[in-house]
Design a protein around this motif. Structure first.
Motif, PDB file in Angstrom:
ATOM      1  N   PRO A 108     -25.576  85.536 -62.858  1.00  0.00           N
ATOM      2  CA  PRO A 108     -24.839  86.768 -62.538  1.00  0.00           C
ATOM      3  C   PRO A 108     -23.804  86.558 -61.430  1.00  0.00           C
ATOM      4  O   PRO A 108     -24.079  85.930 -60.412  1.00  0.00           O
ATOM      5  CB  PRO A 108     -25.933  87.734 -62.066  1.00  0.00           C
ATOM      6  CG  PRO A 108     -27.220  87.133 -62.528  1.00  0.00           C
ATOM      7  CD  PRO A 108     -27.013  85.670 -62.547  1.00  0.00           C
ATOM      8  N   VAL A 109     -22.617  87.121 -61.650  1.00  0.00           N
ATOM      9  CA  VAL A 109     -21.547  87.102 -60.658  1.00  0.00           C
ATOM     10  C   VAL A 109     -20.893  88.479 -60.659  1.00  0.00           C
ATOM     11  O   VAL A 109     -20.473  88.978 -61.709  1.00  0.00           O
ATOM     12  CB  VAL A 109     -20.487  86.024 -60.962  1.00  0.00           C
ATOM     13  CG1 VAL A 109     -19.357  86.084 -59.939  1.00  0.00           C
ATOM     14  CG2 VAL A 109     -21.110  84.642 -60.982  1.00  0.00           C
ATOM     15  N   ASN A 110     -20.799  89.093 -59.476  1.00  0.00           N
ATOM     16  CA  ASN A 110     -20.134  90.393 -59.360  1.00  0.00           C
ATOM     17  C   ASN A 110     -18.619  90.193 -59.293  1.00  0.00           C
ATOM     18  O   ASN A 110     -18.131  89.447 -58.442  1.00  0.00           O
ATOM     19  CB  ASN A 110     -20.591  91.134 -58.100  1.00  0.00           C
ATOM     20  CG  ASN A 110     -22.049  91.531 -58.156  1.00  0.00           C
ATOM     21  OD1 ASN A 110     -22.665  91.518 -59.216  1.00  0.00           O
ATOM     22  ND2 ASN A 110     -22.609  91.893 -57.008  1.00  0.00           N
ATOM     23  N   LEU A 111     -17.903  90.871 -60.187  1.00  0.00           N
ATOM     24  CA  LEU A 111     -16.444  90.867 -60.154  1.00  0.00           C
ATOM     25  C   LEU A 111     -16.000  92.235 -59.658  1.00  0.00           C
ATOM     26  O   LEU A 111     -15.928  93.205 -60.417  1.00  0.00           O
ATOM     27  CB  LEU A 111     -15.858  90.572 -61.536  1.00  0.00           C
ATOM     28  CG  LEU A 111     -15.648  89.083 -61.879  1.00  0.00           C
ATOM     29  CD1 LEU A 111     -16.967  88.346 -61.903  1.00  0.00           C
ATOM     30  CD2 LEU A 111     -14.935  88.938 -63.213  1.00  0.00           C
ATOM     31  N   ALA A 112     -15.739  92.303 -58.363  1.00  0.00           N
ATOM     32  CA  ALA A 112     -15.389  93.565 -57.720  1.00  0.00           C
ATOM     33  C   ALA A 112     -14.700  93.253 -56.405  1.00  0.00           C
ATOM     34  O   ALA A 112     -14.918  92.191 -55.812  1.00  0.00           O
ATOM     35  CB  ALA A 112     -16.638  94.407 -57.458  1.00  0.00           C
ATOM     36  N   SER A 113     -13.866  94.172 -55.964  1.00  0.00           N
ATOM     37  CA  SER A 113     -13.273  94.044 -54.637  1.00  0.00           C
ATOM     38  C   SER A 113     -14.381  94.010 -53.588  1.00  0.00           C
ATOM     39  O   SER A 113     -15.435  94.635 -53.768  1.00  0.00           O
ATOM     40  CB  SER A 113     -12.356  95.237 -54.366  1.00  0.00           C
ATOM     41  OG  SER A 113     -12.180  95.444 -52.983  1.00  0.00           O
ATOM     42  N   PRO A 114     -14.178  93.314 -52.462  1.00  0.00           N
ATOM     43  CA  PRO A 114     -15.191  93.314 -51.401  1.00  0.00           C
ATOM     44  C   PRO A 114     -15.279  94.636 -50.658  1.00  0.00           C
ATOM     45  O   PRO A 114     -16.165  94.805 -49.824  1.00  0.00           O
ATOM     46  CB  PRO A 114     -14.741  92.184 -50.473  1.00  0.00           C
ATOM     47  CG  PRO A 114     -13.318  91.942 -50.786  1.00  0.00           C
ATOM     48  CD  PRO A 114     -13.068  92.374 -52.188  1.00  0.00           C
ATOM     49  N   PHE A 115     -14.389  95.588 -50.975  1.00  0.00           N
ATOM     50  CA  PHE A 115     -14.363  96.847 -50.227  1.00  0.00           C
ATOM     51  C   PHE A 115     -14.398  98.060 -51.167  1.00  0.00           C
ATOM     52  O   PHE A 115     -13.361  98.698 -51.415  1.00  0.00           O
ATOM     53  CB  PHE A 115     -13.133  96.912 -49.317  1.00  0.00           C
ATOM     54  CG  PHE A 115     -13.089  95.812 -48.291  1.00  0.00           C
ATOM     55  CD1 PHE A 115     -13.965  95.817 -47.219  1.00  0.00           C
ATOM     56  CD2 PHE A 115     -12.189  94.769 -48.420  1.00  0.00           C
ATOM     57  CE1 PHE A 115     -13.936  94.801 -46.274  1.00  0.00           C
ATOM     58  CE2 PHE A 115     -12.155  93.743 -47.491  1.00  0.00           C
ATOM     59  CZ  PHE A 115     -13.028  93.752 -46.409  1.00  0.00           C
ATOM     60  N   PRO A 116     -15.579  98.390 -51.719  1.00  0.00           N
ATOM     61  CA  PRO A 116     -15.695  99.647 -52.465  1.00  0.00           C
ATOM     62  C   PRO A 116     -15.512 100.820 -51.513  1.00  0.00           C
ATOM     63  O   PRO A 116     -15.768 100.693 -50.306  1.00  0.00           O
ATOM     64  CB  PRO A 116     -17.117  99.593 -53.019  1.00  0.00           C
ATOM     65  CG  PRO A 116     -17.862  98.715 -52.067  1.00  0.00           C
ATOM     66  CD  PRO A 116     -16.871  97.698 -51.573  1.00  0.00           C
ATOM     67  N   VAL A 117     -15.049 101.935 -52.037  1.00  0.00           N
ATOM     68  CA  VAL A 117     -14.797 103.097 -51.187  1.00  0.00           C
ATOM     69  C   VAL A 117     -15.404 104.350 -51.805  1.00  0.00           C
ATOM     70  O   VAL A 117     -15.534 104.444 -53.027  1.00  0.00           O
ATOM     71  CB  VAL A 117     -13.281 103.311 -50.965  1.00  0.00           C
ATOM     72  CG1 VAL A 117     -12.698 102.210 -50.115  1.00  0.00           C
ATOM     73  CG2 VAL A 117     -12.536 103.399 -52.298  1.00  0.00           C
ATOM     74  N   PRO A 118     -15.784 105.331 -50.969  1.00  0.00           N
ATOM     75  CA  PRO A 118     -16.279 106.596 -51.518  1.00  0.00           C
ATOM     76  C   PRO A 118     -15.213 107.265 -52.382  1.00  0.00           C
ATOM     77  O   PRO A 118     -14.015 107.130 -52.135  1.00  0.00           O
ATOM     78  CB  PRO A 118     -16.584 107.422 -50.264  1.00  0.00           C
ATOM     79  CG  PRO A 118     -16.807 106.416 -49.180  1.00  0.00           C
ATOM     80  CD  PRO A 118     -15.858 105.291 -49.494  1.00  0.00           C
TER      81      PRO A 118
END
Length: 319
Positions: free
Chosen positions: A229-239
Motif C-alpha cells: 500500500p502507498v498513499n497518493l495524496a498531498s501531505p496537507f489535507p484540509v477541512p
C-alpha cells in the motif's frame, strides 16, 4: 516503456495515458467501449480471453484502474456492480499477469484513500493509519465503500505474481481541469455560488494535483524497493470549509452558500449520488512517498487551486 492501463478511459486513466503518451511511451488502454484516442484502445470484456491478453504479454507496466464509478446511489444492484467490477476484474488481470511468459515488472493496482477510517483527530498514513469499518455512528453506505476497498486490495494480494512487483495505490481525489472531472464538479459549485460549508465543514479533504499524481506513478514504477500500500495524496489535507474557501479565493468568488447535513443528503439523492463523497472525513497523508524522498510540486491546496482554476479558464477559451 510499454504501458497497459485497464480502465484507462476514465478521468484518472486519461490523465495517465496523456502523460505517458506525451513522454513517448507505448500506451494501451483497455476499455469496455471502443473509442478514438491518440493511443491504442482495446476492448475489455472482463473475460480471460480476447485481444487484451496479448497486450499484457511483454508489457513493462500494468496500471489497473477498472471499476464502476461510485458516483451513484448505493442500491443493491449498484453495490453488486461496484464490488464485482473491481474484484473480479482484478482477479482476471492477476491471472493474465501470472500466466504471461514475459510478465510486466510492476503492477500498479488502484485502491482508494476511502479505505481509512472517518476521523478528525489525526492523519492516516500507511504505518499508523486506521482502516475504516469499525467507526461508531456512521452510515452503512460508508462501511460498504470500505468493504469494497479491502476486497479490492485482497483480490490483488491473492494473485501470485512472483515476477511482478505489486503496488496498491490508495489514491485521494485526483484533480485536473478536464471536463467532467471531480475538479470540474467542485468548481461548478463555486461558480454558481454554492461552494460553501457542507455539514459542519470539519471533515477533511484529501486530494492530489494531477501533476503530482503522474509524478508519483512514475516514482513508483522506478522504485523497485516499494511494494504494497502507498498513499497518493498531498501531505496537507484540509477541512472542507477551508478547502472550499481557498477554491473560492482562487476563482474570485465572493461567497459560497453553506449546506447543512440534511441538505447534503437531499442533494445527493436528487443527484443520484451518496453523501459520503462529501461528508466523510478523509484525512490521509503520503507517509511512504515522503519517507522515500518524493517531493510534491503542489503540496499546498492554495497553489494547486490557483493552477487548476487558471488552466480551467484557458480550456474554456475558443480554439
Amino acid at each position: 516503456m510499454k504501458i497497459v492501463i485497464p480502465g484507462g478511459s476514465g478521468q484518472v486513466g486519461a490523465v495517465l495515458a496523456r502523460e505517458f503518451h506525451a513522454g513517448g511511451h507505448d500506451v494501451t488502454v483497455l476499455s469496455r467501449k471502443a473509442r478514438v484516442a491518440p493511443w491504442k484502445v482495446l476492448t475489455w470484456t472482463g473475460d480471460a480471453c480476447g485481444d487484451w491478453l496479448r497486450s499484457i504479454e511483454g508489457s513493462d507496466v500494468v496500471i489497473n484502474l477498472i471499476g464502476r464509478s461510485v458516483n451513484c446511489r448505493y442500491t443493491p444492484a449498484n453495490r453488486e456492480e461496484i464490488f464485482n467490477s473491481r474484484v473480479q476484474s482484478t482477479r482476471t488481470l492477476g491471472k493474465a499477469i501470472a500466466g504471461a511468459s514475459k510478465p510486466p515488472r510492476v503492477w500498479l493496482q488502484a485502491s482508494t484513500a476511502t479505505i481509512y477510517a472517518h476521523r478528525y483527530d489525526a492523519a492516516n498514513d500507511e504505518f499508523t493509519g486506521i482502516l475504516g469499518g469499525n467507526e461508531a455512528n456512521v452510515p452503512s453506505a460508508w462501511r460498504f465503500s470500505i468493504d469494497v476497498a479491502k476486497a479490492w486490495e485482497q483480490a490483488a494480494n491473492e494473485c501470485e505474481t512472483p515476477h511482478t512487483r505489486k503496488v496498491l495505490m490508495r489514491s485521494a481525489i485526483t484533480l485536473s481541469p478536464d471536463s467532467g472531472g471531480i475538479f470540474d464538479t467542485l468548481l461548478r459549485l463555486v461558480r454558481f455560488g454554492l461552494g460553501g460549508k457542507a455539514g459542519d465543514g470539519r471533515q477533511y479533504v484529501s486530494w492530489i494535483h494531477e501533476a503530482d499524481f503522474c509524478r508519483a506513478v512514475h516514482w513508483l514504477i522506478d522504485r523497485d524497493n516499494i511494494s504494497g500500500p502507498v498513499n497518493l495524496a498531498s501531505p496537507f489535507p484540509v477541512p472542507y470549509i477551508e478547502f472550499q474557501r481557498i477554491l473560492r479565493n482562487a476563482w474570485g468568488a465572493p461567497f459560497g452558500l453553506p449546506a447543512t447535513r440534511w441538505m447534503v443528503e437531499l442533494g445527493a439523492r436528487l443527484l443520484r449520488s451518496e453523501s459520503e463523497l462529501v461528508l466523510k472525513s478523509r484525512r490521509v497523508v503520503p507517509g511512504r512517498l515522503l519517507e522515500d524522498g518524493f517531493r510534491f510540486a503542489y503540496p499546498m491546496w492554495s497553489d494547486a487551486a490557483r493552477d487548476l482554476c487558471e488552466r480551467w479558464r484557458l480550456s474554456q477559451r475558443p480554439a
